[in-house]
Design a protein around this motif. Sequence first.
Motif, PDB file in Angstrom:
ATOM      1  N   ALA A 137       0.854  -1.193   0.000  1.00  0.00           N
ATOM      2  CA  ALA A 137       0.000   0.000   0.000  1.00  0.00           C
ATOM      3  C   ALA A 137       0.884   1.235   0.000  1.00  0.00           C
ATOM      4  O   ALA A 137       1.841   1.320   0.781  1.00  0.00           O
ATOM      5  N   VAL A 138       0.559   2.161  -0.842  1.00  0.00           N
ATOM      6  CA  VAL A 138       1.303   3.423  -0.927  1.00  0.00           C
ATOM      7  C   VAL A 138       0.393   4.524  -0.382  1.00  0.00           C
ATOM      8  O   VAL A 138      -0.681   4.793  -0.948  1.00  0.00           O
ATOM      9  N   ILE A 139       0.830   5.141   0.710  1.00  0.00           N
ATOM     10  CA  ILE A 139       0.035   6.177   1.371  1.00  0.00           C
ATOM     11  C   ILE A 139       0.852   7.458   1.392  1.00  0.00           C
ATOM     12  O   ILE A 139       2.025   7.463   1.797  1.00  0.00           O
ATOM     13  N   CYS A 140       0.208   8.534   0.983  1.00  0.00           N
ATOM     14  CA  CYS A 140       0.838   9.854   1.039  1.00  0.00           C
ATOM     15  C   CYS A 140       0.206  10.626   2.195  1.00  0.00           C
ATOM     16  O   CYS A 140      -1.016  10.859   2.205  1.00  0.00           O
ATOM     17  N   THR A 141       1.010  10.979   3.185  1.00  0.00           N
ATOM     18  CA  THR A 141       0.479  11.675   4.359  1.00  0.00           C
ATOM     19  C   THR A 141       0.857  13.147   4.335  1.00  0.00           C
ATOM     20  O   THR A 141       1.946  13.528   3.883  1.00  0.00           O
TER      21      THR A 141
END
Length: 1299
Positions: free
Chosen positions: A1070-1074
Amino acid sequence: MAQCVQSVQEFIQDSFVPLVAALCSEEAERLTRKNNLGFSELVKPFCRLTSEVHMRDPNNQLHVIKNLKIAVNNIITHSPQPGGIRKLLNDVVSVSQPAEGLVTNVITAGDYDLNISATTPWFESYRESFLQSMPASDHEFLNHYVACMLVVSSGEPEPVEQFLKLSQEQHRIQHSSEYAYPKWFIPNTLKYYVLLHDVSAGEEQRADSVYEEMKQRYGTQGCYLLKINSRGSNRGADEQIPDPWSQYLQKNSIQNQESYDDGPYTVISNKNADHLISDGLDNDIQVDGLSNNFKAHPLQLDHLSDTSSSFDGTDYIKTTSSLHESKKTSSGTPHGACLTLTDHDRIRQFIQEFTFRGLLPHIEKTIRQLNDQLISRKGLSRSLFSATKKWFSGSKVPEKSINELKNTSGLLYPPEAPELQIRKMADLCFLVQHYELAYSCYHTAKKDFLNDQAMLYAAGALEMAAVSAFLQPGAPRPYPAHYMDTAIQTYRDICKNMVLAERCVLLSAEILKSQSKYSDAAALLIRLTSEDSDLRSALLLEQAAHCFINMKSPMVRKFAFHMILAGHRYSKAGQKKHALRCYCQAMQVYKGKGWSLAEDHINFTIGRQSFTLRQLDNAVSAFRHILINDSKQPAAQQGTFLREYLYVYKNVTQLSPDGPLPQLPLPYINNSATRVFFGHDRRPAEGEKQAATHISLDQEYDCESSHQWKELEEQVVAVVNKGIIPSNFQPTQYCLNSYSDNSKFPLAVVEEPVTVEVAFRNPLKVPLLLTDLSLLWKFQPKDFSAKHNGATKELACGNDMIGAEVIAEFLINSEETKMARLKLFPHQTGELHILGVVYNLGTIQGTMMLDGIDPSIGLQAGKLVYNGMSVRGRQDLEIQGPRLNNTKEEKTSIKYGPDRRLDPIITEEMPLLEVFFINFPTGLLCGEIRKAYVEFVNVSKCPLTALKVVSKHPEFFTFGGNTAVLTPLSPSASENCSAYKTVVTDSTSVCTALMSSASSVNFGLGTGSQPEVIHVPLPDSVLLPGASIQLPMWLHGPDEEGVHEINFLFYYESIKKHSKMCHRVLRHTAVICTSRSLNVRATVCRSNALEDEGKGDNMLVFVDVENINTSEAGVKEFHIVQVSSNSKHWKLQKAVNLSEDKDYKLASRERGKLCFKAVRCKNSGENYTFADIVFGNEQIISSASPCADFFFRSLSSKLKRTHAQSNMFQGAAKQSFDEAVRLIQKCSEVDLNIVVLWKAYVVEDNKQLILEGQHHVVLHTVGKEAFSFPQKQGFKKILGNSDWEDLEQVTDFRGKSNF
């Protein structure tokens, strides 16, 4: 030139021998035919004298003749046809091919090691046939008959009368104007009378009486009784008699033209009497086209008129049929069947007697007579001699201009001319090896001829003068090569007679070679090459090439170049085998030296010639070399090469349609780039569903990522096996490539596809079309069940066990690298071996233009390829394993390990899990809580169990608590669709803590557990075949902003235990941009001034909250909705000094400060006490999911991080603390955790959204500020700059993942 069997002296002596005619009666010919031989053929093997012969020269000096050979030929009264002669000379070369065990010279020159044939027997055969077939002409007498044998049988009624008839016939042939052929040396020809007696059938007494009568009539020196046929023809099998005729008749079978009947006598054509005319004879025909002035001249050279007739098809047919009949006769019937060894000796004695008593005395007498004429000539004055010459020769041609000199070859002296008498004497001396006298005569004649501008005669005298000078014993004078050069130029340019010019070149080149003057010999040979005769040019070019390679410093490239020229001329002359041989020898020089275009041309020609000769394997090999090398040819030429190759290969496969598939050279296959994938292709996303990324062939290999997945799998396997990794554990590898560990046999599951990605590269500038492309495999069925573990079943292997996908068309454009993915579908357990690929190789139909090659020449490939030709073949996949470098032996040698990626083991059926994520976000705020759903689908026919998920970031997600009470049922159960479990509070409870408790065990974080390994709560812990289930998943945005890759590894097992495969895994990244949200800092200090509490049990907690969001995510403002505490010892009691406004809002870059009173818990135990201070009318139950989940997971993660940091701190510190200091520190420790829950209002697409989140602060020490995410600055203040740098180095060494 190549080495010859004979020395140059032997070669020249055998080329010019005294000619003896043979005229036989019909009965005598019948006697010799009992042995399947004519009379001339009968005596041929015995015509070389075995002893020395002596004769007296004109000065009465004894002259010794060694190794003398004579030639006995039947009389032929017409000249041969030139076209037939060309055909027969062509046959001489054609049948003479290199023997299987032919000796080769290995010549090393620089970087070249060449295997070159030491001898060229085809050239020697051609040269011998050419020289012996020279037509008799009037300007020289070397090919004129010196004597004539008259042969009569003793069985005839009147032998003496028959001798008389034969004598009259010979006289008529020689002196009648009716016959211009053959030529005779002198008018008074020696006649030798031979009585042939058949011992087995004739009366010996009668033969003796006839012989006595002959001696009285002709003298003892002029006749001979020859007895033959000592045994009957019916006694041929009981005794083995040598056959000395075979080597001569083998040549005759090629060179004989036709049998002629001349009157009552049988006249058989023969080797020396045929007087073959070489390829250049057609040019001589032009002599007839001279002007009328020369035709009317009394010295007109008219001898060529006999040979000027052209060759037509009828003669060709006769010659060919006669040739076949002669071959059958010579090979089918033995020769000399009626002759004994005694008869052989009698024939040999007969030749010696004839030579000693008849021929040589006659020649000696003739030389004396001619010498007397020469002496008398010298006694005359020049003026008187000139008058005599005019009287002999008549009037001469008037003075000629310079332009007319080139035509003076047409002059003809009468037979009685003094100049011809000198030439005649010179030729006789030459034939009996008196070279010194011969040279003197030739030299004298040469001057006279040049004075008369008789260039043909002068050239002949120059030629033989040069040869005589060379052959003189003791070499009194050097070889006059300039004589030969002048003769060649005269023959070729002035006389237009290429036959005589060729003879000069052959003689002179051999002489120069014997003197090691290879460069001069090569130049001479090359000079005579021309367009009028391809065969002659080919032979001479080949010999010139041998001259270049035999030099003291070999000229290798010149050798190769002239071999190519020779091969080209051989090909034009129809000598395909010789052409192929020349090209192959030249290939040794050009191969691998960077001459790519030359190499392509040679290989292309070798391929064509081999195909013409039906050497299909060699043709395929040659065309293959053109295609596999990086060709620099233009696209059109490459297309031609490919079409030729396909055409040849098509013919090869048609010869053996049931044979093994051939190896194809195109396209290239990069074996090391072959990848193997096990399993189905994942289903794509459907709407809001996002499939697990897992692994596919579209993903690039990442070594670091692969290592992380392996660690995750080992971690979950250790948990399942109670902390121990089994010894037979094999990490799951779904995709094998050159970087993966391929030392073990990979595991595949029955009924699941095995995909092989093959990297094809088209090196050509023309596209390639592969059709019916599939994998080539071998399968060995095995049963891996418990009862028959590893036992091999003897089952027939067919398509019912392995299914193969076939790609109908696979196009590879010019110079393109393209991947083909081919699948196999195993239907039974066993061992699978993928061997290679099989396909039809072809070109695109109708897209290439023909390259202009005449389809009637060579291969008609262009026409066929234009219609879409293809050939079926295979290419093997052979992958070399990694270089071994472990032991000393492996380091000192070159050894490679195995690569078993193409040898999978097909195991029993296993469950197959697919995972889909519903409403899974790609962007979050730091600390944001988002609820999504995960769908688990079992797409196999086996139930799965023990489903777990492992991740290095367990604080990122949760599936909820272990009990349903702690987990909200659905989003609709709470106000505003909140992800939290909430309850509505009354107004009196505002700012007062609401208490609850929970245990970490309820959230999967019990004592000794692995927080990274999370059990997925399936109903009954089993997912049945075809079943699917959706479970909620809460996500928590990481505390640090940026892009985060979070790996999930789903682990599951089959209910039935298998021996080969124990579990399976599924990967998801999973690629999450915070984005930044709030920064929370908290401190705690003791307070004794608070009411209702004892000393030391009260603390003040200060919480600073700062909105550090810069509105990049569309965040309008943050609302602090609740602050909770959780601890085993402390709890928040109430907020202190709150303003009247209970709504805490923070706009961008705003900061707020909260103060809370904390008290010690009365009943401290293992459970955590949760205290919630609510700033609104809705309480978030912090002890339930997901708030408690993320708190406990964050707590566990921060405790790990703190422990690692404290270890580094202790290692970096320079001092040690005593027990007292540690006690003081313990008094300052506090175990209190603060959770700040917030809501953010976001404007997106003109709609306002409400986001929720929480931040955690862990308070360890009184008076020490704590943060919601790690702060390196905190350590820096404590340690100072120098110690902090040391700590950073330690941190980098141990891994930055701890921070």
